[in-house]
Design a protein around this motif. Structure first.
Motif: not given
Ligand SMILES: [Zn+2]
Length: 392
Positions: A355, A357, A375, A377-378
């Motif tokens: 992704c 990151h 992930c 973060y996403c």
């Molecule tokens: Zn991510």
């Protein structure tokens, strides 16, 4: 500075005491020797077979006692002096922290390879500073091979920089012309700036230099028109003010002696980058960084000793605290893992997820569950094996 002053105060005390004792001892010794001399004379002038009267014996005994006492007093004074001198030592210990042992690692410079490397860096530093004889001597004594010391590029650079200091543009121009293609490739304006200075030098001679300046501009500025058109137009504007003096013209800034300082820096920077050398000596960069970091390291050492956690410092590539050495000392980007909040290392490098990151490999391993990774973060779900190692 405060520390130096404190030690100096102790030294002053010793010196004034020294002076006092010296003067006093001299006087006492002179008295004693005078005394002895006169006694000796009296004894010598006595008639043969003369026996000492009881009064004379008393005088002699008194004299001997006086001398013994005086010598003892001198010895005591001398002992006192010792304690004052040792106070200087204590003042130095108190004011200068000399125990750097725990802020460095012993293994860093042990081993012939490392000693050789260190000698090489020191040698290069001397070549760089133009101290060729010292560098040669060191290279010889340390058994360095010539190419290891890297003498050649520096001796040429130093020769050119020396002539620039004396406002002689010749050698620098020659060098810039012979390296024109590579300089152009790195977008350097060194050659133009050298010619500009030469031109300004001609035009500064007033109307008498006009013909030479025009000739110089015709011969040399043509090749720079595509990159420095505006600047060349400016230079040509100087001709208008030639009869009345350029000093009082809008172009007076072009006579600024700082241009010579600038050319010195431009030459050093461009030549070093062309030759693949760093602009500053790596040795002085290291030492400056060390000196800046040392107070903070000594502070943290104390804290760590108080809390008895000294062990955690040993054998790590990372310092226990972050030390900011300022913008000038930043050379490489570093990656700190946003999950583990640690700087990446060779054994724990940054990994790019599909992704986009980036997290450290340790974090990746901790977060993955078999062949699944979400992930943080996403949060795109992916296979941890798809993550790619990235290099800064
Ligand atoms: Zn991510």
């Amino acid at each position: 500075m405060e520390a130096c002053n404190a030690v100096e105060r102790e030294v002053d005390k010793v010196l004034s005491k020294f002076g006092g004792i010296n003067e006093h001892a001299e006087r006492v010794l002179q008295d004693i020797t005078g005394n002895i001399e006169s006694l000796k004379k009296e004894l010598e002038s006595a008639p043969q077979e003369h026996e000492l009267t009881p009064a004379q014996v008393v005088i002699l005994r008194q004299a001997m006692n006086k001398i013994r006492e005086a010598v003892q007093r001198l010895a005591t004074d001398h002992r006192d002096l010792h304690s004052t001198v040792s106070k200087v030592g204590k003042a130095i210990d108190r004011n200068f922290v000399s125990d750097f042992a725990s802020t460095s690692r012993e293994d860093v410079f042990s081993g012939t390879d490392k000693v050789q490397l260190l000698n090489q860096v020191i040698c290069q530093h001397f070549y760089r500073q133009g101290m060729l004889d010292i560098a040669d001597e060191l290279a010889q004594e340390a058994g360095l091979k010539m190419e290891e010391g890297g003498k050649e590029p520096f001796s040429e650079l130093n020769r050119i920089l020396d002539s620039l200091k004396q406002r002689d543009l010749g050698p620098a121009l020659e060098w810039a012309q012979s390296h024109r293609e590579s300089l152009d490739a790195q977008n350097s304006s060194l050659e133009f700036k050298l010619h500009r200075l030469q031109f300004i030098d001609l035009i500064q001679r007033g109307p008498a230099g006009q013909a030479d300046a025009i000739q110089y501009a015709r011969t040399h500025f043509q090749q720079f028109v595509h990159r420095h058109e505006k600047e060349i137009q400016n230079l040509m504007g100087m001709f208008l003010y030639l009869p009345h003096g350029i000093n009082s013209s809008p172009y007076s800034h072009l006579l600024d002696p700082n241009l010579w300082v600038e050319i010195y820096d431009v030459f050093t920077r461009d030549a070093c980058s062309l030759l693949g050398l760093s602009v500053d000596s790596p040795l002085s960069v290291c030492i400056n960084a060390g000196c800046t970091a040392l107070p903070a390291l000594l502070n943290i050492k104390q804290v760590m000793q108080q809390r008895q956690v000294t062990g955690i410092w040993n054998g790590k590539d990372e310092l226990p605290i972050e030390i900011d050495l300022g913008q000038e000392s930043r050379y490489h980007s570093v990656f700190a893992c946003p999950i583990l909040r640690q700087q990446s290392t060779e054994s724990n490098p940054p990994m790019r997820l599909i992704c986009g990151h980036v997290i450290s490999r340790d974090a990746l391993n901790k977060l993955s569950n078999g062949n699944k990774l979400k992930c943080p973060y996403c949060p795109v779900e992916q296979n941890p094996l798809d993550a790619r190692l990235i290099y800064f």
